[in-house]
Design a protein around this motif. Structure first.
Motif, PDB file in Angstrom:
ATOM      1  N   ASN A 100      -9.017 -33.308  63.430  1.00  0.00           N
ATOM      2  CA  ASN A 100      -8.087 -34.015  62.538  1.00  0.00           C
ATOM      3  C   ASN A 100      -7.244 -34.942  63.413  1.00  0.00           C
ATOM      4  O   ASN A 100      -6.518 -34.467  64.291  1.00  0.00           O
ATOM      5  N   PRO A 101      -7.336 -36.250  63.221  1.00  0.00           N
ATOM      6  CA  PRO A 101      -6.556 -37.177  64.061  1.00  0.00           C
ATOM      7  C   PRO A 101      -5.074 -36.841  64.104  1.00  0.00           C
ATOM      8  O   PRO A 101      -4.410 -37.081  65.115  1.00  0.00           O
ATOM      9  N   SER A 141      -4.674 -46.406  62.642  1.00  0.00           N
ATOM     10  CA  SER A 141      -5.343 -45.633  61.583  1.00  0.00           C
ATOM     11  C   SER A 141      -4.620 -44.313  61.296  1.00  0.00           C
ATOM     12  O   SER A 141      -4.529 -43.887  60.145  1.00  0.00           O
ATOM     13  N   THR A 142      -4.076 -43.696  62.329  1.00  0.00           N
ATOM     14  CA  THR A 142      -3.460 -42.375  62.149  1.00  0.00           C
ATOM     15  C   THR A 142      -2.122 -42.469  61.409  1.00  0.00           C
ATOM     16  O   THR A 142      -1.749 -41.554  60.667  1.00  0.00           O
ATOM     17  N   LYS A 143      -1.375 -43.559  61.603  1.00  0.00           N
ATOM     18  CA  LYS A 143      -0.098 -43.723  60.887  1.00  0.00           C
ATOM     19  C   LYS A 143      -0.309 -43.612  59.378  1.00  0.00           C
ATOM     20  O   LYS A 143       0.536 -43.065  58.660  1.00  0.00           O
ATOM     21  N   LYS A 144      -1.416 -44.167  58.876  1.00  0.00           N
ATOM     22  CA  LYS A 144      -1.700 -44.104  57.443  1.00  0.00           C
ATOM     23  C   LYS A 144      -2.009 -42.673  57.002  1.00  0.00           C
ATOM     24  O   LYS A 144      -1.638 -42.259  55.905  1.00  0.00           O
ATOM     25  N   GLN A 153       6.896 -34.965  58.952  1.00  0.00           N
ATOM     26  CA  GLN A 153       7.787 -35.771  58.121  1.00  0.00           C
ATOM     27  C   GLN A 153       7.793 -37.196  58.678  1.00  0.00           C
ATOM     28  O   GLN A 153       8.245 -37.451  59.790  1.00  0.00           O
ATOM     29  N   VAL A 154       7.278 -38.121  57.874  1.00  0.00           N
ATOM     30  CA  VAL A 154       7.184 -39.522  58.299  1.00  0.00           C
ATOM     31  C   VAL A 154       8.521 -40.202  58.032  1.00  0.00           C
ATOM     32  O   VAL A 154       9.111 -40.036  56.965  1.00  0.00           O
ATOM     33  N   PRO A 155       9.035 -40.992  58.988  1.00  0.00           N
ATOM     34  CA  PRO A 155      10.351 -41.633  58.804  1.00  0.00           C
ATOM     35  C   PRO A 155      10.336 -42.688  57.712  1.00  0.00           C
ATOM     36  O   PRO A 155       9.353 -43.413  57.544  1.00  0.00           O
TER      37      PRO A 155
END
Length: 620
Positions: A100-101, A141-144, A153-155
């Protein structure tokens, strides 16, 4: 370093007392990060020279460093640090990314202080782990994927950190929590729309929809921060929610119809709503204004842009307004009120099966003239170097000019070529490329270009002092009187209420288009004008400033023409602008030379009898 060496070092440098723990961690085998030299490994401590021996990755093997000097320059990495683990297990990152990236990011965060890291910190680590090129691809790609990762938790802002959660949270739960926490109405609308879409698959969200509806409805009533487009979209999302849970939509306030009735400019509102809701907007107008909706739609079309142009046309055709649409487009072309986005739609759809028959009569020189005018107008309004889509389309479509000039006369083609060369919306290379297409159809234009006469005339306009004064007076009257009066007329008409049924407002807006168009053209002309008294004209050859006697071969009649400036034409007095086709044929000719002129469909031959200078002629 051993205890004795550290005690001695601190005795020599008392300020290092606070760094004892760090000095104790500087043992052989420990990995460090130097701010300039990158990652390295301590190999040994040379007690005699009081030097740490460090192998750095960038080739600085066996580099000696004074502990007192380097204690502030390097960071000692724990064995749990992912950089160290990657060194100890070279395939670690590949294994994590394969499963899993997001595992790579989870691993990074798990060993960071407070289990959080800024975007910059994560990017620096990834560059060291993967190399700059691969790290950039991976992170993009991983940020998405992290948006849906329950463990992270994404800022909400770029300045906020990524945080490893103590307990994983589902993406839908995070969106739900975000919806009820946010006070920003625009964000609340977007989240409500997303939750409605997700509720089909998630039963727990479906159960919460009544609360979501209540919260959104309250926000729409209380918020003052939304513009009309955002509010209308919010009303639609609220209504969709209500219908989905079988609530009474008609009882909810404000209604979409009430918002529309309070809107003075429906064109501005069309621009503000999402493109996915254009058809819904057009349908709302029809239901809200059943008596006048067609006029509103045609006005929207006239001022439309982008995909909305096609949406309005498709809607009108579905309502069986084919003939009126055809007649309106042709009328706008004749009235010179056809705007760039509608012209682009015509060009793109001229050969389609659905629209070719309706548009066939418009593919003519008049449309090319409208294209050039629209490009020139946008260039005048555009202070930046932003591209002009219509200009790009004209250049990219290899068949367009050929089709538009299929029925053009040589004189018409020459006038359009002049308009192209004078146009401010093209660079010189583009003009030459487009002009080559003109010349392919009308080889006569090649000689004009070769002689430089078109290029010379593109630079300036020769005008008499009298005509310049008259043109300047027209411009001053336009700017100081007519445009301010029109502005006041528009403001007064606005005060009369509903603009959709306000004839005074519509007429004032139409006048505004004509006035602004004329203002732009006068500005171009005045900027290019050069005043002359034609004193340099000679009797050796015809030029601007000549009085020419012509004898007709068929009848022997003699006509006397005066060739003057660009704005001096007066056919009744046989005064010609040097830009007219007849004057163009005469210029450079000498006494005894002949020219052929098209008169009512047949060629009439004339011979030059005499050439005189206009400045020498008696003035009335």
């Amino acid at each position: 370093m051993n205890k004795e060496a550290i005690d001695l070092l601190i005795h020599q440098h008392p300020a290092l007392k606070t760094s004892r723990d760090k000095l104790e961690s500087m043992k052989p085998g420990a990995y460090v990060i130097h701010r300039a030299w990158g990652m390295g490994q301590i190999k040994e401590y040379d007690a005699k020279k009081n030097r740490l021996i460090i192998d750095f990755e960038d080739g600085k093997g066996g580099h000696p460093m004074d502990p007192a000097f380097c204690v502030d320059k390097v960071d000692v990495l724990s064995n749990k640090n992912i950089l160290v683990r990657q060194k100890q297990s070279p395939g670690l990152i590949e294994e994590l990314a394969k499963s899993n990236p997001c595992d790579v990011i989870v691993e990074i965060l798990s060993h960071m202080p407070d289990q959080s890291a800024s975007m910059a910190e994560i990017e620096r680590l990834l560059n060291r782990l993967l190399g700059e090129t691969e790290a950039k691809k991976y992170w993009a790609s991983t940020k998405k994927l992290l948006v849906k990762e329950p463990r992270v938790q994404v800022p909400a802002k770029k300045t906020d950190p990524y945080v490893l959660r103590e307990e994983p949270v589902k993406a839908e739960d995070e969106i739900l929590e975000d919806f009820f926490q946010t006070k920003a109405p625009k964000k609340k609308i977007a989240l409500a729309s997303k939750l409605l879409e997700m509720s089909v698959k998630h039963e727990d969200i479906k159960e919460t929809l009544p609360d979501i509806l209540k919260s959104l409805a309250t926000s729409l009533i209380e918020s003052k921060a939304l513009n009309r487009g955002e509010r209308l979209f919010g009303i639609w999302v609220r209504n969709d929610l209500a219908r989905f849970i079988h609530e009474d939509v008609d009882s909810l306030q404000p209604t979409s119809a009430s918002l529309l009735k309070e809107t003075l400019d429906l064109n501005e509102l069309a621009v503000a709503i999402p493109g996915t809701h254009h058809t819904r907007y057009l349908n709302l107008i029809e239901r809200t204004f059943p008596e006048t909706w067609t006029d509103i739609h045609f006005d929207l079309l006239k001022n439309s842009s982008g995909k909305f142009t096609g949406e309005v046309i498709s809607y009108l055709l579905e309502k069986d307004f084919h003939d009126r649409l055809k007649e309106t487009l042709e009328r706008w072309l004749i009235e010179h009120t056809l705007k760039g986005p509608v012209i682009m739609w015509i060009i793109k759809n001229r050969n389609t099966r659905r629209f070719s028959k309706m548009l066939s009569g418009m593919i003519a020189p008049k449309l090319l003239n409208a294209i050039l005018y629209a490009i020139d107008y946008e260039a005048l309004q555009n202070a930046s170097t932003r591209r002009i889509p219509l200009a790009e389309l004209l250049g990219d479509d290899p068949e367009l000019i050929t089709e538009l000039l299929a029925e053009a006369t040589p004189d018409t083609a020459q006038d359009l070529a002049m308009a192209l060369l004078l146009n401010q919306g093209f660079d010189e290379l583009s003009k030459k490329s487009l002009l080559a297409r003109f010349i392919k159809l009308f080889p006569r234009l090649q000689s004009l270009v070769s002689e430089g006469s078109i290029n010379q005339r593109a630079k300036s306009l020769m005008v008499t002092k009298e005509s310049y004064i008259a043109r300047k007076a027209e411009y001053d009257n336009l700017v100081n009187v007519l445009i301010p009066e029109n502005k006041q007329a528009i403001a007064t008409a606005r005060e009369h209420g509903d603009l959709r049924e306000n004839a005074e407002y519509k007429m004032a807006r139409q006048d505004q288009e004509i006035l602004m168009s004329r203002k732009s053209q006068l500005e171009i002309d005045l900027a290019r004008s050069v005043q002359t008294d034609f004193a340099d004209a000679t009797v050796d050859a015809v030029s601007a400033g000549s009085v020419v006697e012509l004898r007709t071969h068929s009848t022997g009649a003699v006509l006397t023409y005066t060739i003057l400036g660009a704005w001096d034409s007066n056919p009744e007095k046989l005064i010609l602008s040097y830009q007219t086709p007849l004057a163009d044929q005469l210029i450079t000719k000498k006494v005894g030379d002949s020219v052929s002129i098209d008169v009512d469909g047949h060629l009439e031959q004339y011979t030059i009898q005499s050439i005189k200078r206009w400045v020498d002629m008696p003035k009335a």
